[in-house]
Design a protein around this motif. Structure first.
Motif, PDB file in Angstrom:
ATOM      1  N   LYS A   1      -9.534  -9.272 -15.170  1.00 34.90           N
ATOM      2  CA  LYS A   1      -9.643  -8.023 -15.941  1.00 34.90           C
ATOM      3  C   LYS A   1     -11.068  -7.465 -15.957  1.00 34.90           C
TER       4      LYS A   1
ATOM      5  N   GLN B   1     -10.471  -4.473 -21.914  1.00 37.82           N
ATOM      6  CA  GLN B   1      -9.711  -4.177 -23.138  1.00 37.82           C
ATOM      7  C   GLN B   1      -8.298  -3.658 -22.871  1.00 37.82           C
TER       8      GLN B   1
ATOM      9  N   PRO C   1      -4.583  -3.391 -22.662  1.00 37.83           N
ATOM     10  CA  PRO C   1      -3.558  -4.189 -23.340  1.00 37.83           C
ATOM     11  C   PRO C   1      -2.379  -4.549 -22.440  1.00 37.83           C
ATOM     12  N   GLU C   2      -2.291  -3.906 -21.263  1.00 34.61           N
ATOM     13  CA  GLU C   2      -1.074  -4.047 -20.461  1.00 34.61           C
ATOM     14  C   GLU C   2      -0.953  -5.364 -19.704  1.00 34.61           C
ATOM     15  N   ARG C   3      -2.056  -6.144 -19.624  1.00 39.82           N
ATOM     16  CA  ARG C   3      -1.952  -7.435 -18.931  1.00 39.82           C
ATOM     17  C   ARG C   3      -2.938  -8.434 -19.507  1.00 39.82           C
ATOM     18  N   ASP C   4      -2.615  -9.709 -19.366  1.00 41.04           N
ATOM     19  CA  ASP C   4      -3.461 -10.795 -19.855  1.00 41.04           C
ATOM     20  C   ASP C   4      -4.042 -11.564 -18.676  1.00 41.04           C
TER      21      ASP C   4
END
Length: 206
Positions: free
Chosen positions: A104, A158, A160-163
């Protein structure tokens, strides 16, 4: 900017699936292929069609891979003893651009390729600007000091759609990630189902 960047949503629509799980994908609004005949192409697909689609989907997920590059990685997976499908996924996930994306540090896999190309990434403290560079278990990938405050980098961490998957240990306060282990297919957070077994069948017959 790469050629495929402008076409990334076209890939989604051609596949009829949101292959990166992005909120802006046109597939979220319409699930048919691009072009005036897109809505009519819903007939039963042949085995060849299913295999080709599986290959295009997996290859497309990793951004700018050419057929030659993808074929070379597949051939390498075939040479190694073990499950060819699992090995193929492992080799693809060890690409530096894939690791940068999974960690990310960037919003898309296309941006990851460009980010690496432009010299923003260090591996074990040394600058590496080759997106296909293959990381090893234990390697530490870091965003270069001058690049840590880039707005795109801060925004990406930041999202939110993937970890970050558990085969990476990412520290976004330091903008570092450690490649802990080579993942299996089940470990990789693909937004859609990938079928490397069909990719193997495709290359076995073509």
């Amino acid at each position: 900017m790469t050629k495929r960047t402008s076409a990334k949503y076209k890939i989604d629509r051609r596949m009829g699936e949101n292959i990166w799980g992005r909120p802006k994908s046109p597939v979220n609004r319409r699930e048919y292929a691009p072009g005036q005949h897109g809505q009519r192409r819903k007939g039963k697909m042949s085995d060849f069609g299913l295999q080709l689609r599986a290959k295009q989907k997996l290859k497309g997920h990793y951004g700018d891979l050419t057929e030659k590059q993808f074929r070379r990685i597949f051939a390498e997976a075939e040479r190694i003893k073990g499950d060819t499908g699992e090995l193929l996924i492992g080799l693809l996930e060890r690409r530096l651009d894939a690791v940068v994306y999974r960690a990310k540090f960037v919003p898309t896999v296309f941006a990851a390729r460009q980010f690496v190309n432009h010299g923003h990434v260090l591996v074990n403290g040394k600058k590496v600007n080759i997106p296909s560079y293959r990381v090893k278990e234990g390697d530490v990938i870091e965003v270069r000091e001058k690049s840590k405050q880039l707005a795109s980098v801060i925004e990406a961490t930041q999202l939110p759609e993937r970890d970050v998957p558990d085969y990476l240990e990412a520290d976004h306060s330091k903008m570092t990630a450690t490649f802990v282990r080579t993942p299996s297919l089940a470990d990789v957070p693909f937004a859609v189902q990938m079928e490397p077994n069909l990719v193997i069948e495709f290359y076995a017959q073509n």
